[in-house]
Design a protein around this motif. Structure first.
Motif, PDB file in Angstrom:
ATOM      1  N   LEU A  75       0.841  -1.194   0.000  1.00 15.83           N
ATOM      2  CA  LEU A  75       0.000   0.000   0.000  1.00 15.83           C
ATOM      3  C   LEU A  75       0.876   1.244   0.000  1.00 15.83           C
ATOM      4  CD1 LEU A  75      -2.745   1.469   0.258  1.00 15.83           C
ATOM      5  CD2 LEU A  75      -2.514   1.218   2.748  1.00 15.83           C
ATOM      6  N   GLN A  76       1.911   1.234   0.831  1.00 18.93           N
ATOM      7  CA  GLN A  76       2.834   2.364   0.884  1.00 18.93           C
ATOM      8  C   GLN A  76       3.461   2.639  -0.472  1.00 18.93           C
ATOM      9  OE1 GLN A  76       7.142   2.024   1.723  1.00 18.93           O
ATOM     10  NE2 GLN A  76       6.562   2.664   3.777  1.00 18.93           N
ATOM     11  N   LEU A  79       0.842   3.971  -3.163  1.00 27.93           N
ATOM     12  CA  LEU A  79       0.493   5.378  -2.966  1.00 27.93           C
ATOM     13  C   LEU A  79       1.676   6.291  -3.261  1.00 27.93           C
ATOM     14  CD1 LEU A  79      -1.736   5.279   0.239  1.00 27.93           C
ATOM     15  CD2 LEU A  79      -2.451   5.682  -2.115  1.00 27.93           C
ATOM     16  N   TYR A  80       2.870   5.848  -2.884  1.00 23.40           N
ATOM     17  CA  TYR A  80       4.065   6.671  -3.111  1.00 23.40           C
ATOM     18  C   TYR A  80       4.297   6.875  -4.599  1.00 23.40           C
ATOM     19  CZ  TYR A  80       8.827   8.389  -2.583  1.00 23.40           C
ATOM     20  OH  TYR A  80       9.949   9.163  -2.618  1.00 23.40           O
ATOM     21  N   ILE A  82       2.091   6.641  -7.031  1.00 23.24           N
ATOM     22  CA  ILE A  82       1.001   7.401  -7.642  1.00 23.24           C
ATOM     23  C   ILE A  82       1.019   8.871  -7.220  1.00 23.24           C
ATOM     24  CG2 ILE A  82      -1.510   7.649  -7.727  1.00 23.24           C
ATOM     25  CD1 ILE A  82      -1.632   4.547  -7.456  1.00 23.24           C
ATOM     26  N   LEU A  83       1.182   9.129  -5.924  1.00 26.63           N
ATOM     27  CA  LEU A  83       1.089  10.510  -5.435  1.00 26.63           C
ATOM     28  C   LEU A  83       2.269  11.370  -5.874  1.00 26.63           C
ATOM     29  CD1 LEU A  83      -0.354   9.955  -1.843  1.00 26.63           C
ATOM     30  CD2 LEU A  83      -1.557  10.690  -3.910  1.00 26.63           C
ATOM     31  N   SER A 133       2.625   0.998 -10.728  1.00 29.96           N
ATOM     32  CA  SER A 133       1.576   1.240  -9.736  1.00 29.96           C
ATOM     33  C   SER A 133       0.516   0.144  -9.771  1.00 29.96           C
ATOM     34  CB  SER A 133       0.926   2.609  -9.958  1.00 29.96           C
ATOM     35  OG  SER A 133       0.364   2.699 -11.254  1.00 29.96           O
ATOM     36  N   ILE A 137      -0.625  -2.151  -6.623  1.00 30.23           N
ATOM     37  CA  ILE A 137      -2.030  -2.205  -6.211  1.00 30.23           C
ATOM     38  C   ILE A 137      -2.516  -3.649  -6.163  1.00 30.23           C
ATOM     39  CG2 ILE A 137      -4.389  -1.640  -6.932  1.00 30.23           C
ATOM     40  CD1 ILE A 137      -3.244   1.010  -8.058  1.00 30.23           C
ATOM     41  N   TRP A 186      -0.618   0.469   8.595  1.00 30.57           N
ATOM     42  CA  TRP A 186      -0.692   1.522   7.588  1.00 30.57           C
ATOM     43  C   TRP A 186      -0.099   2.825   8.108  1.00 30.57           C
ATOM     44  CZ3 TRP A 186      -6.343   1.065   5.267  1.00 30.57           C
ATOM     45  CH2 TRP A 186      -6.501  -0.203   4.709  1.00 30.57           C
ATOM     46  N   PHE A 190       2.937   5.189   6.451  1.00 30.74           N
ATOM     47  CA  PHE A 190       2.753   6.588   6.060  1.00 30.74           C
ATOM     48  C   PHE A 190       3.754   7.479   6.798  1.00 30.74           C
ATOM     49  CE2 PHE A 190      -1.963   5.400   5.340  1.00 30.74           C
ATOM     50  CZ  PHE A 190      -1.647   4.855   4.108  1.00 30.74           C
TER      51      PHE A 190
END
Length: 223
Positions: A75-76, A79-80, A82-83, A133, A137, A186, A190
């Motif tokens: 998950l980390q 998101l990393y 993508i963001l 990504s 996912i 999670w 983050f």
């Protein structure tokens, strides 16, 4: 092959993947062995028979603990990846430049050494453009399911020990325990991302590609 490349050892060229894969395997084995002993200690307290190591590897206790960690890591990373496409952080080595064009934003062009998907083009190229990504996912979703499955098995094992009826997976999903396990992992992931994004503004590590040059200004964004 260039002369310098021919003199490089296999480990020199692949050291990062070798070391981290080896550490992963060693720590996974250590987790399995120590988790087996811990689980049998808990079973002894509950006055039930201990289980063998091979049985433990199929137990909810092991499956849940293993995939709970995988889930948060994937998950980390998802998101990393993508963001960081759109979001910026002034001064961070982990951010794209605030106003300069980046090589990663250029449209791919086929050339002799380009990956097969780039040469093929079309929908294959479109899929390849987001393959990193998408893979993270997918790995997150698979890990999330196995975390849920293992945690549910372990929960029902405890119910059996306590002479309580088993819960369905749907019922268990509605309980706080599974989500407590997820959120506690999670939030730590983050925090680790926020730490490297912020710390690389002001701190340096000579020789590391995760750091800006030691003499770079604090507000220089990117490496």
């Amino acid at each position: 092959m260039s002369p310098s490349r021919s003199k490089q050892t296999f480990f020199y060229r692949n050291g990062l993947s070798i070391v981290f894969t080896s550490l992963f395997v060693l720590t996974l084995i250590a987790q399995a062995v120590t988790g087996w002993h811990e689980n049998n200690a808990e079973r002894k307290q509950d006055k039930v028979e201990p289980i063998s190591f091979t049985t433990y590897l199929q137990s909810g206790h092991f499956i849940s603990a293993t995939f709970e960690n995988f889930e948060s890591e994937f998950l980390q990373m998802a998101l990393y990846v993508i963001l960081t496409i759109k979001l910026r952080q002034i001064g961070s080595a982990e951010s794209k430049s605030l106003d300069e064009p980046e090589d990663v934003d250029k449209e791919p062009e086929p050339h002799k050494d380009a990956p097969w998907a780039v040469k093929k083009g079309g929908w294959i190229l479109k899929l390849y453009e987001g393959s990193l990504s998408l893979t993270f996912i997918l790995l997150f979703l698979v890990s999330w399911y196995f975390h849920l499955y293992g945690s549910w098995l372990d929960h029902n094992d405890q119910n059996a020990i306590n002479n309580q009826p088993p819960d369905s997976m749907t019922d268990y999903l509605m309980q706080a325990n599974f989500w407590f396990e997820s959120f506690q992992n999670w939030q730590s992931e983050f925090l680790s991302i926020a730490s490297i994004v912020i710390f690389t503004i002001f701190l340096r590590q000579k020789g590391s590609p995760e750091s800006k040059p030691v003499d770079a200004p604090d507000m220089q964004t990117g490496k």
